[in-house]
Every structure is written in structure tokens, then in C-alpha cells.
Design a protein around this motif. Sequence first.
Motif, short mmCIF file in Angstrom:
data_model
loop_
_atom_site.label_atom_id
_atom_site.label_comp_id
_atom_site.label_asym_id
_atom_site.label_seq_id
_atom_site.Cartn_x
_atom_site.Cartn_y
_atom_site.Cartn_z
N SER A 181 -50.30 -26.81 -8.51
CA SER A 181 -50.46 -25.37 -8.74
C SER A 181 -50.80 -25.08 -10.19
CB SER A 181 -49.15 -24.65 -8.38
OG SER A 181 -48.77 -24.98 -7.08
N THR A 182 -50.15 -25.80 -11.11
CA THR A 182 -50.43 -25.57 -12.54
C THR A 182 -51.86 -25.96 -12.86
OG1 THR A 182 -48.13 -26.18 -12.95
CG2 THR A 182 -49.57 -26.04 -14.86
N GLU A 229 -54.34 -25.97 -10.82
CA GLU A 229 -55.24 -24.96 -10.22
C GLU A 229 -55.44 -23.78 -11.16
OE1 GLU A 229 -54.21 -23.32 -6.33
OE2 GLU A 229 -53.92 -25.35 -5.57
N ILE A 230 -54.31 -23.33 -11.74
CA ILE A 230 -54.39 -22.15 -12.64
C ILE A 230 -55.19 -22.50 -13.89
CG2 ILE A 230 -53.03 -20.63 -14.13
CD1 ILE A 230 -50.75 -20.94 -12.01
N GLU A 249 -58.62 -20.35 -13.88
CA GLU A 249 -58.45 -19.01 -14.45
C GLU A 249 -58.79 -19.04 -15.94
OE1 GLU A 249 -54.71 -17.28 -13.45
OE2 GLU A 249 -54.88 -17.89 -11.34
N VAL A 270 -55.86 -16.88 -18.79
CA VAL A 270 -54.44 -17.22 -18.96
C VAL A 270 -54.09 -17.09 -20.45
CG1 VAL A 270 -52.68 -19.00 -18.64
CG2 VAL A 270 -54.66 -18.91 -17.10
#
Lengths: 127, 432
Positions: B150-151, B153-154, B158, B161
Motif C-alpha cells: 500500500s505504501t 502504491e501511494i 500519487e 503526497v
Amino acid sequence: MTESAKQLVLVVEDEPAQAELLRYNLEKNGWRVVCVDSGDDALLMYRETMPDLVILDWMLPHLSGIEVCSEIRKNENGAHVPILMLTARGQEEDRLRGIDVGADDFIVKPYSVADLMERVARNLIVN
Amino acid sequence: MARTHLGTRIRENRKSKNLSQKDLASLAGISASYLNLIEHNRRSIAGKTLIALAKGLGIDAQTLSEGMDTSLIDRVKRSGLKMRGFAIETDRSAEFAARFPGFARLIARLQDQVDQQEQQLTALADQMHHDPFFAEAMHLMLSNITTIRSTAEILANETDVPIDVARRFMDNLRDEANRLSTTVSDVLEHFEPSSETQSMTQGTLSFEALLEQNNHFLTDLEYKTTSADALIENTDGDSADRDKLRASINSYVDMAHRLPIDPFMEQAKQVGYDPLVLAQMLNTDISSICFRLAHMPTDADVPKFGLLQCDGSGAVLYRKQLSTFNLPRFGGACALWPVYRCMSQTGQPVSAFLDMPTGERFYTFSISYPVAPPQIGMPAQNESIMLFTANYELLANANFAALPQLAVGLQCTVCPRPNCTARRDAYLLGKS
């Protein structure tokens, strides 16, 4: 939308990095978030905030996710609040146990953030 | 070698040739009802009738009379059925075995080896499935992987951030990766087999595997349709392993003989599966009753019992796990379990509820009992036994509300309970 009008999600997760990720993603999607790291705190926070949805880790120290889920359903005026369980236990018997105590949905680790957010949104809309 | 009754052989031969009872009876010049009695071994035959039936079946009367090792035919047939895509004439396995007995034995032997390796794999997979350390480690690894995924992915997808959040996420990535590698190392160490462990597991594993394959109820032994020797016959392993297996199976046979299952089930249900009442009613020892309760046919109305038997040192002598209550193979379980506490009170039964960290609750009945006559100057030799079930709603016990509810775990290394006075090992998976 004012801050207080946003729906509130209670995250119960004892892994700090996991909790931080959940908070980041939920807030980014427009929800308010409170995080706790134990089952006991989850029950206290539930009473205090009456959230619109609960994300609950199955494996918690002391009071387990299953116990917290059962307690919310029985004793905390939480008959209808959506409860999503995070679990590494994908077996059918575990799923059935979760359903028995009132969990609405299961998210099996490792999950994708997009999938999790979609399920949160769906459960909030249904509710 | 296992040989079947003549009537059974006739039936098998008839079926393999797709003949009805009426057809064969007609070919042999007897009535279908008489053939039915013969096939069910209720009439013995010889002479003219035997020859007529053999002729009707198209086989030699002597072969039919003496019989062929049906286990050999079955193994040849099974070997053929497993090899899909080769159009093997499995319906002619008996004929093949009769014509080429040497090749048939070779195929059967190879099939036995395949079966044995499959059983070992199943036992190992089962061992991993029931291993509390491994289950907990898998949970932790999956949590680590989820965070890393998940980290990543961000950070990858993105662009907005905030820098301080991105830095924290990078730190999290590093920490989670470190934890993941530590857990993987722990798991590898955990599965590094010691020579002692290997030698101890072999004999008990085969009996445990046998029981687990049969839902802990060996129907053929219960109803005496097979013998212990027949069960052991095809088992590989050295003589010590086979002796252990034989001893375990003989204990089972003894239990099945002393407490026949059908009347026992009725009596047990009547008294709400209470071991003490059953022991008095059947005038037998409490440990036998506990073993019998742990080995009953599976049914929705019958509580599913697990069992743990220990000697005075706490070493595991026998265990029957439940899918939600895993038992260690070599001791080292939670010291708060009543099976250990009751050792200080020989003959005094202890009932309690056990609450696991995962939320599961089990009713337990434990008792310690002497296994050798007392001798002056010698310490008492006791064993203890713990019977447990999650289906306690099916039991009759008016005092459930008064029973102690013990917050316990499986073993320290996988138990996250904080401030436990009985803790002797650290919680290895870093969550306490």
C-alpha cells in the motif's frame, strides 16, 4: 462539506504503519478518521464517537477483533454500524465465524488500497 | 495378504464383467436369490455350483476358489485410475494381475510409494496448517506485505503526497521490510528440523495422519471389518516406526472393544457427554472415557472433542487437535492450561472455560490419574488428560455460569497477552 458533516471511520489496528496508511487513504477520500490500537480502546472510542463505520483488525492484542465485533453488536448500540474486518485468515470457517458475530465484510491481507476504499464507500452508502 | 470371502469375490468378478445377478444365476443354473445369499457370504459353496459360477464368470474355478489378493488388484486399479489420459483398461485389473502377477506387484509397489509420499506431503501440509507459530508468522508477514504494497502504491502513483508524509512512508517501508526479513528468518529457523524431532515424529505422525484422514474415527476397526495388522501391512518405515504404529492402533482397538461405539453414543448423549457420569455408569476409568469421547463419528448433534494427554513432565503423549485449538507436538504449551494445574491434585477433576487471544472459547475437563501402583520411596507416576470442545452448548452442565474463565493462549511465542504471569518466552512476533 463541513468537517463535522463528513462520515467518521473508526480504525482499530495495532500495527502503526498500517494504521497510518489507513488514515491517510481514508482522509484523502473525504472521511474523518479516529485510530486506536487495541480492542479495549476500540470499545471506549466507539461509545465516545459513535462512528459511521468500523475497520477492525482480526488479530489484536488482548481483546481480539472477533470479541470487539461481537461486543459492539451486542452491547454498544451498534446493531447497524458497518464493520469491516481486516484479516490474514482467508479460510471459509474464519469467514463464517466473523459473519456469526456480525461482521459485514472481510478484507483479506494483502489487500489493495483501492479495493478497501471501494468497500468502505459501498458499506457507507448502503448504511 | 488380505483375501476376501468367496461370495465377495464372486460379486466383484460379476460386477467387473457387468453381469447382473440374474444373468450369472441363469448362466450357472441357480436362482438369483440363492446367488444373492452366496454373494453375501451367507451360503458356502463348493463342487458343482462353484464350477458353474466360475464358468459363468469365465474364470478358472481354482482361481475363484482360492481368490486373488484383492489389495493387489485394487492397487493396480488405483494406479491406472490415477494416470488419466492413458486410456488404461482399469476394468481388467483383476485379469492383468492374474496373468502378470510380477508386473502387477511392481505397479502396486510403485503405487504404494506414490501414496506414501502423498500422505507425507499431506501430513506436512497439515502440520504447517496447525502450527500456531507458523499461523501467527504468516499473519504478520501478510500484514508487512500489505503495508509495503500500500505504501509503495501511494509513493509510486500519487504526486501530491506532502514531503513529511512521504518521508514517514519511506521510513515505514524500511521498517516493514526489516520486520519482514526478521520474520522470514524466524520461520526458517522454526522449520529447521532437529534429528530428535525427526525421529520422534515418524511413528506418531503416521498414526495421527491415519486418524486425521478418517476424522478420528476408524470405522473398520470399530466394527471389526479389518484388523490392526491389515492396517499396518502397507506402511513403510523401519520396524521401530511400525511397532509404534502397531501399539497406537492396538490401543485404539482396545478402546473400541471395551466401549463399543453405538451403545456408548446413546449413553453419552443421555448424560450430556459428562465424563464423570459415564465413567461411573460404565464402570471404567476416566481416561478411557475421555479417549472414547474424542473418537466418535462426526455429527452435527455430537460435540467435537479435542484431547491432550501428558505425562508428569508435561511431555505430550497423545493429542487430538481441533481446527481452532492447535496443540504443540512436543510440549511448551500455555502453562495456564488446566491439564497442567490438575497434576497437583491427582484424581480431582477440573472444569474450566479457556478464552483464547483470538476470541475462541473452549470448555475443558481435565484430570490427573496414577499410571503405576504406589511404591514407598518412589515418586508417584501420574498422567493427566484434558478434553476440550467449542460445542459446549451440547453438553449437560448446570454449573457453566460458575466455571472459571481463564484467559490463556496456545504458547508464549505466539501469545500476545500482555503482563501474563505465566509467560516464560517472549512473544516472538513483535506485537506485545
